[in-house]
Design a protein around this motif. Structure first.
Motif, PDB file in Angstrom:
ATOM      1  N   GLY A 144       2.130  -7.080  -2.142  1.00  0.00           N
ATOM      2  CA  GLY A 144       1.948  -7.955  -1.139  1.00  0.00           C
ATOM      3  C   GLY A 144       1.563  -9.380  -1.349  1.00  0.00           C
ATOM      4  O   GLY A 144       2.030  -9.686  -2.451  1.00  0.00           O
ATOM      5  N   GLY A 200       1.081  -6.815   3.447  1.00  0.00           N
ATOM      6  CA  GLY A 200       2.185  -6.297   3.007  1.00  0.00           C
ATOM      7  C   GLY A 200       2.452  -5.457   2.100  1.00  0.00           C
ATOM      8  O   GLY A 200       3.343  -5.051   1.663  1.00  0.00           O
ATOM      9  N   GLY A 201       1.474  -5.371   1.148  1.00  0.00           N
ATOM     10  CA  GLY A 201       1.380  -4.170  -0.117  1.00  0.00           C
ATOM     11  C   GLY A 201       1.398  -2.931   0.318  1.00  0.00           C
ATOM     12  O   GLY A 201       0.945  -2.565   1.439  1.00  0.00           O
ATOM     13  N   GLU A 238       0.015   1.330   3.561  1.00  0.00           N
ATOM     14  CA  GLU A 238       0.450   0.135   3.586  1.00  0.00           C
ATOM     15  C   GLU A 238      -0.520  -0.824   4.335  1.00  0.00           C
ATOM     16  O   GLU A 238      -1.168  -0.374   5.515  1.00  0.00           O
ATOM     17  N   GLU A 254       4.105 -12.274   7.086  1.00  0.00           N
ATOM     18  CA  GLU A 254       5.219 -11.037   7.033  1.00  0.00           C
ATOM     19  C   GLU A 254       6.437 -11.464   7.426  1.00  0.00           C
ATOM     20  O   GLU A 254       7.296 -10.959   6.388  1.00  0.00           O
ATOM     21  N   GLN A 257       7.686 -12.894   3.992  1.00  0.00           N
ATOM     22  CA  GLN A 257       7.710 -11.701   2.910  1.00  0.00           C
ATOM     23  C   GLN A 257       9.319 -11.213   3.319  1.00  0.00           C
ATOM     24  O   GLN A 257      10.113 -10.955   2.391  1.00  0.00           O
TER      25      GLN A 257
END
Length: 270
Positions: A144, A200-201, A238, A254, A257
């Protein structure tokens, strides 16, 4: 505890009696029309749902024919047992249920402790698995962003929770929407584990009982498995965002990413 069991047993008699009567007279269902009838029916429905769950949790399966007879005859002041006899029988019944419940608890705790220790030992051998000082095992699937939550943050997550045998006991995916909650208001394993990844991880957590629900016995909800005493729990989580700035930083991170992933995919294709 004793008074609660008594209340449960007596209430269960009423619920199962009504349920049994309804099964025998399913063709004569009541017609609900007035508000008073709706209220009475709703009370009965809510009560039956609660007591059915309570009975199943305690594995109580009385003979419905005798329940119905006992209810109906007593309601007509024609009980075959005196009040003293009823009290004595229910007292003994309550003691037996408590004894059986305690024995079941100890058996489940012993079995879950052993299976949990074995599962954690095997999981610890997998690539990328690490263990914290508290005993939490984790495997970071995706790091993330650089922004990690603190214990004081409210996080937005998608997750699946399973027992060590793979049975699912909870899932935000199944509900169709992420979960949002303060990170310091959940089990210790989550509070510690979710801080190890950024927005985001994704992480896999294997949580020993002392960092989860300990010796609690939690019934299953909506067709899911229940959590027995001393259960080791497995989560895949998540981290979608942090609630206090999800309208700015999270939404900025986000797409970035996603864009980075798209660029990597394009480079691989070339």
């Amino acid at each position: 505890m004793k008074s609660l069991i008594k209340m449960t047993l007596v209430s269960s008699v009423i619920v199962l009696t009504l349920a049994g009567c309804d099964e025998k007279n399913s063709s004569n269902k009541v017609t609900i029309s007035t508000n008073a009838q709706k209220e009475a029916y709703a009370l009965g429905s809510s009560f039956a749902t609660y007591m059915k769950s309570n009975l199943e949790q305690n594995e109580i399966k009385p003979d419905q024919e005798y329940l119905i007879s006992g209810f109906n005859e007593t309601f007509r002041d024609a009980s075959q047992l005196s009040k003293d006899e009823v009290k004595t029988i229910l007292d003994e019944f309550g003691k037996r249920i408590q004894k059986e419940s305690k024995e079941r608890f100890e058996k489940e705790k012993t079995e879950n402790t052993a299976s949990g220790e074995k599962f954690r030992a095997e999981f610890a051998k997998q690539d990328g698995v690490k263990q914290t000082k508290s005993g939490l095992l984790y495997q970071i699937i995706q790091e993330g962003s650089d922004r990690h939550p603190t214990a004081q943050d409210t996080v937005i997550v998608h997750y699946t929770g399973t027992l060590t045998d793979g049975r699912k006991f909870d899932s935000s995916y199944d509900r169709g929407e992420p979960a949002t909650f303060p990170l310091n208001a959940v089990i210790k394993g989550w509070t510690e584990g979710i801080q190890l990844i950024g927005i985001g991880g994704k992480i896999k957590l294997v949580v020993p009982p002392d960092l989860a629900y300990g010796d609690q016995n939690l019934p299953g909800q909506e067709g899911k498995a229940g959590i027995q005493p001393a259960s080791t729990l497995v989560f895949e989580v998540e981290l979608l965002g942090i609630d206090d700035d999800k309208n700015d930083k999270t939404q900025e991170i986000e797409p970035a990413q996603n864009q980075e992933q798209e660029q990597k995919q394009e480079q691989s294709a070339n």
